[in-house]
Design an enzyme around this catalytic site. Structure first.
Site, PDB file in Angstrom:
ATOM      1  CD  GLU A 225       3.900  18.706  -4.168  1.00 56.12           C
ATOM      2  OE1 GLU A 225       2.604  18.624  -4.357  1.00 56.12           O
ATOM      3  OE2 GLU A 225       4.407  19.549  -3.937  1.00 56.12           O
TER       4      GLU A 225
ATOM      5  CE1 TYR B  26      -3.589  -2.619  -0.122  1.00 59.93           C
ATOM      6  CE2 TYR B  26      -3.006  -3.053   2.386  1.00 59.93           C
ATOM      7  CZ  TYR B  26      -3.642  -3.246   1.401  1.00 59.93           C
ATOM      8  OH  TYR B  26      -4.585  -4.383   1.283  1.00 59.93           O
TER       9      TYR B  26
ATOM     10  CE  LYS C 134      -9.143  19.749  -5.936  1.00 63.28           C
ATOM     11  NZ  LYS C 134      -9.426  19.613  -7.501  1.00 63.28           N
ATOM     12  CG  ASP C 135      -6.889  27.809  -4.078  1.00 63.76           C
ATOM     13  OD1 ASP C 135      -6.380  26.960  -5.083  1.00 63.76           O
ATOM     14  OD2 ASP C 135      -7.426  28.781  -4.283  1.00 63.76           O
TER      15      ASP C 135
ATOM     16  CD  GLU D  60      -3.974  18.980  -5.790  1.00 59.32           C
ATOM     17  OE1 GLU D  60      -3.773  18.002  -6.485  1.00 59.32           O
ATOM     18  OE2 GLU D  60      -3.384  19.989  -5.582  1.00 59.32           O
TER      19      GLU D  60
END
Length: 115
Positions: free
Chosen positions: A62, A9, A87-88, A69
């Site tokens: 990240e 996974y 998201k921003d 997202e």
């Protein structure tokens, strides 16, 4: 055997990251360059700690950004202001930690390279 399945996974997550987020590959390349440069200039233990902390923070955020997202895209395919904001904000957190990592890298490497 269940223990090894967990690693599957984990590597599936890395594969997804590399497919969905090309910036992740860029971050990995810069991390690799920093590590190679650190070996060349023989960083101290404390310098290595800051470099590795910076790399870990950037790669982790990240990955979290990409996960956010994915979740937002799962919840709605329509435009929604709150989805955009989520998201921003996640992207902004990556930028903040990337700037931190850049500053750390410059503070550590410039003296080794130019002095």
């Amino acid at each position: 055997m269940k223990f090894l399945k967990r690693f599957k996974y984990t590597f599936d997550g890395l594969k997804t990251l590399l497919q969905k987020d090309h910036n992740y590959l860029i971050h990995l390349i810069f991390a690799f360059i920093a590590i190679i440069l650190g070996i060349i200039v023989r960083l101290s233990t404390v310098e290595w700690l800051f470099i590795l902390l910076s790399i870990t923070l950037v790669l982790t955020l990240e990955a979290v950004n990409t996960a956010i997202e994915c979740v937002v895209d799962l919840v709605t395919s329509d435009y929604h202001e709150l989805a955009k904001q989520a998201k921003d904000i996640a992207a902004f957190s990556v930028m903040v930690v990337s700037i931190f990592a850049l500053i750390m890298g410059l503070m550590i490497f410039i003296p080794h390279i130019f002095f």
